[in-house]
Design a protein around this motif. Structure first.
Motif, PDB file in Angstrom:
ATOM      1  N   ALA A  13      42.990  -7.952   3.337  1.00  0.00           N
ATOM      2  CA  ALA A  13      41.772  -8.691   3.691  1.00  0.00           C
ATOM      3  C   ALA A  13      42.042 -10.193   3.752  1.00  0.00           C
ATOM      4  CB  ALA A  13      40.663  -8.386   2.682  1.00  0.00           C
ATOM      5  N   GLN A  14      42.883 -10.691   2.859  1.00  0.00           N
ATOM      6  CA  GLN A  14      43.236 -12.110   2.893  1.00  0.00           C
ATOM      7  C   GLN A  14      43.994 -12.458   4.165  1.00  0.00           C
ATOM      8  OE1 GLN A  14      45.306 -12.702  -0.818  1.00  0.00           O
ATOM      9  NE2 GLN A  14      43.435 -13.267  -1.896  1.00  0.00           N
ATOM     10  N   ILE A  15      44.929 -11.608   4.557  1.00  0.00           N
ATOM     11  CA  ILE A  15      45.697 -11.856   5.779  1.00  0.00           C
ATOM     12  C   ILE A  15      44.782 -11.842   7.006  1.00  0.00           C
ATOM     13  CG2 ILE A  15      47.447 -10.889   7.342  1.00  0.00           C
ATOM     14  CD1 ILE A  15      48.869  -9.819   4.797  1.00  0.00           C
ATOM     15  N   CYS A  16      43.869 -10.860   7.043  1.00  0.00           N
ATOM     16  CA  CYS A  16      42.994 -10.682   8.207  1.00  0.00           C
ATOM     17  C   CYS A  16      41.735 -11.531   8.139  1.00  0.00           C
ATOM     18  CB  CYS A  16      42.609  -9.209   8.341  1.00  0.00           C
ATOM     19  SG  CYS A  16      44.024  -8.127   8.661  1.00  0.00           S
ATOM     20  N   ASN A  17      41.546 -12.230   7.027  1.00  0.00           N
ATOM     21  CA  ASN A  17      40.382 -13.099   6.832  1.00  0.00           C
ATOM     22  C   ASN A  17      39.064 -12.319   6.987  1.00  0.00           C
ATOM     23  OD1 ASN A  17      39.236 -15.574   6.149  1.00  0.00           O
ATOM     24  ND2 ASN A  17      39.022 -16.173   8.290  1.00  0.00           N
ATOM     25  N   VAL A  18      39.001 -11.157   6.313  1.00  0.00           N
ATOM     26  CA  VAL A  18      37.799 -10.330   6.316  1.00  0.00           C
ATOM     27  C   VAL A  18      37.511  -9.872   4.889  1.00  0.00           C
ATOM     28  CG1 VAL A  18      38.154  -9.508   8.671  1.00  0.00           C
ATOM     29  CG2 VAL A  18      39.055  -8.179   6.775  1.00  0.00           C
ATOM     30  N   ASP A  19      36.328  -9.325   4.691  1.00  0.00           N
ATOM     31  CA  ASP A  19      35.936  -8.779   3.393  1.00  0.00           C
ATOM     32  C   ASP A  19      36.671  -7.454   3.171  1.00  0.00           C
ATOM     33  OD1 ASP A  19      34.620  -7.437   1.271  1.00  0.00           O
ATOM     34  OD2 ASP A  19      32.737  -8.445   1.739  1.00  0.00           O
ATOM     35  N   GLN A  20      37.266  -7.273   2.007  1.00  0.00           N
ATOM     36  CA  GLN A  20      38.011  -6.043   1.747  1.00  0.00           C
ATOM     37  C   GLN A  20      37.117  -4.815   1.769  1.00  0.00           C
ATOM     38  OE1 GLN A  20      39.684  -6.947  -2.194  1.00  0.00           O
ATOM     39  NE2 GLN A  20      38.799  -5.052  -2.918  1.00  0.00           N
ATOM     40  N   GLN A  21      35.797  -4.984   1.603  1.00  0.00           N
ATOM     41  CA  GLN A  21      34.875  -3.847   1.675  1.00  0.00           C
ATOM     42  C   GLN A  21      34.804  -3.277   3.087  1.00  0.00           C
ATOM     43  OE1 GLN A  21      33.675  -2.454  -1.098  1.00  0.00           O
ATOM     44  NE2 GLN A  21      34.841  -4.042  -2.132  1.00  0.00           N
ATOM     45  N   GLY A  22      35.280  -4.031   4.078  1.00  0.00           N
ATOM     46  CA  GLY A  22      35.292  -3.550   5.451  1.00  0.00           C
ATOM     47  C   GLY A  22      36.420  -2.579   5.736  1.00  0.00           C
ATOM     48  N   PHE A  23      37.387  -2.472   4.830  1.00  0.00           N
ATOM     49  CA  PHE A  23      38.528  -1.580   5.006  1.00  0.00           C
ATOM     50  C   PHE A  23      38.189  -0.172   4.539  1.00  0.00           C
ATOM     51  CE2 PHE A  23      40.742  -5.533   5.276  1.00  0.00           C
ATOM     52  CZ  PHE A  23      41.918  -5.286   5.956  1.00  0.00           C
ATOM     53  N   ASP A  34      46.828   3.870  -6.665  1.00  0.00           N
ATOM     54  CA  ASP A  34      47.399   2.595  -7.097  1.00  0.00           C
ATOM     55  C   ASP A  34      47.308   1.563  -5.977  1.00  0.00           C
ATOM     56  OD1 ASP A  34      48.683   0.982  -9.032  1.00  0.00           O
ATOM     57  OD2 ASP A  34      50.618   1.347  -8.071  1.00  0.00           O
ATOM     58  N   LEU A  35      47.640   1.959  -4.760  1.00  0.00           N
ATOM     59  CA  LEU A  35      47.574   1.044  -3.617  1.00  0.00           C
ATOM     60  C   LEU A  35      46.160   0.530  -3.377  1.00  0.00           C
ATOM     61  CD1 LEU A  35      49.942   2.923  -1.168  1.00  0.00           C
ATOM     62  CD2 LEU A  35      50.299   0.607  -2.066  1.00  0.00           C
ATOM     63  N   SER A  36      45.164   1.370  -3.624  1.00  0.00           N
ATOM     64  CA  SER A  36      43.773   0.975  -3.372  1.00  0.00           C
ATOM     65  C   SER A  36      43.328  -0.178  -4.266  1.00  0.00           C
ATOM     66  CB  SER A  36      42.840   2.169  -3.548  1.00  0.00           C
ATOM     67  OG  SER A  36      42.669   2.492  -4.920  1.00  0.00           O
ATOM     68  N   ARG A  37      44.037  -0.402  -5.352  1.00  0.00           N
ATOM     69  CA  ARG A  37      43.650  -1.459  -6.299  1.00  0.00           C
ATOM     70  C   ARG A  37      44.011  -2.858  -5.809  1.00  0.00           C
ATOM     71  NH1 ARG A  37      45.409   2.724 -10.124  1.00  0.00           N
ATOM     72  NH2 ARG A  37      43.521   3.449 -11.164  1.00  0.00           N
ATOM     73  N   SER A  38      45.063  -2.989  -4.977  1.00  0.00           N
ATOM     74  CA  SER A  38      45.482  -4.332  -4.587  1.00  0.00           C
ATOM     75  C   SER A  38      45.768  -4.488  -3.097  1.00  0.00           C
ATOM     76  CB  SER A  38      46.720  -4.744  -5.379  1.00  0.00           C
ATOM     77  OG  SER A  38      47.778  -3.829  -5.130  1.00  0.00           O
ATOM     78  N   LEU A  39      46.184  -3.429  -2.433  1.00  0.00           N
ATOM     79  CA  LEU A  39      46.586  -3.554  -1.030  1.00  0.00           C
ATOM     80  C   LEU A  39      45.440  -4.027  -0.146  1.00  0.00           C
ATOM     81  CD1 LEU A  39      48.669  -3.271   1.214  1.00  0.00           C
ATOM     82  CD2 LEU A  39      48.080  -0.837   1.357  1.00  0.00           C
ATOM     83  N   LEU A  40      44.263  -3.471  -0.322  1.00  0.00           N
ATOM     84  CA  LEU A  40      43.140  -3.863   0.533  1.00  0.00           C
ATOM     85  C   LEU A  40      42.780  -5.331   0.345  1.00  0.00           C
ATOM     86  CD1 LEU A  40      40.853  -0.712   0.371  1.00  0.00           C
ATOM     87  CD2 LEU A  40      42.726  -1.250   1.943  1.00  0.00           C
ATOM     88  N   ARG A  41      42.845  -5.793  -0.879  1.00  0.00           N
ATOM     89  CA  ARG A  41      42.582  -7.212  -1.150  1.00  0.00           C
ATOM     90  C   ARG A  41      43.590  -8.088  -0.410  1.00  0.00           C
ATOM     91  NH1 ARG A  41      44.119  -7.760  -6.468  1.00  0.00           N
ATOM     92  NH2 ARG A  41      46.140  -8.310  -5.619  1.00  0.00           N
TER      93      ARG A  41
END
Length: 111
Positions: free
Chosen positions: A27-37, A17-24
């Motif tokens: 990524a917004q906070i860190c200003n990076v692409d979520q695919q990098g996580f 469940d976390l994988s669906r929204s947490l990475l996004r």
């Protein structure tokens, strides 16, 4: 950037469940692409006095150095997301482990 999250003390369904929204959100906070996580579920059981202790949930964030404000925003985002995905949560530790870019290699090249 290449943040790695390791989650312990959570059921696999909560991590899915976390994988669906947490990475996004991170990524917004860190200003990076979520695919990098990278998000890893580490199935584990903690013990205390010879008995399983299911009260401990841990999140480790391995990443390159960040400022304290980013740490605070990321911790808050993780805590809110974990609490929502795992309402049975009793205790949450979020640990930031800073990596040195010169000692991190991917496919033979360091950052």
């Amino acid at each position: 950037d290449m943040p790695h999250l390791r989650l312990r003390g959570l059921p696999e369904a909560a991590v899915i469940d976390l994988s669906r929204s947490l990475l996004r959100d991170l990524a917004q906070i860190c200003n990076v692409d979520q695919q990098g996580f990278t998000l890893d579920w580490v199935p584990s059981v903690s013990y205390r006095d010879g008995m399983p202790d299911l009260s401990i949930t841990q999140v480790e964030m391995l990443w390159f150095p960040k400022d304290p404000h980013t740490h605070q925003l990321v911790e808050c985002t993780i805590r809110e997301a974990v609490t929502l995905a795992y309402p049975e949560l009793k205790s949450l530790s979020v640990m930031f482990i800073e990596l040195d870019p010169s000692t991190y290699f991917r496919n033979g090249a360091h950052f």
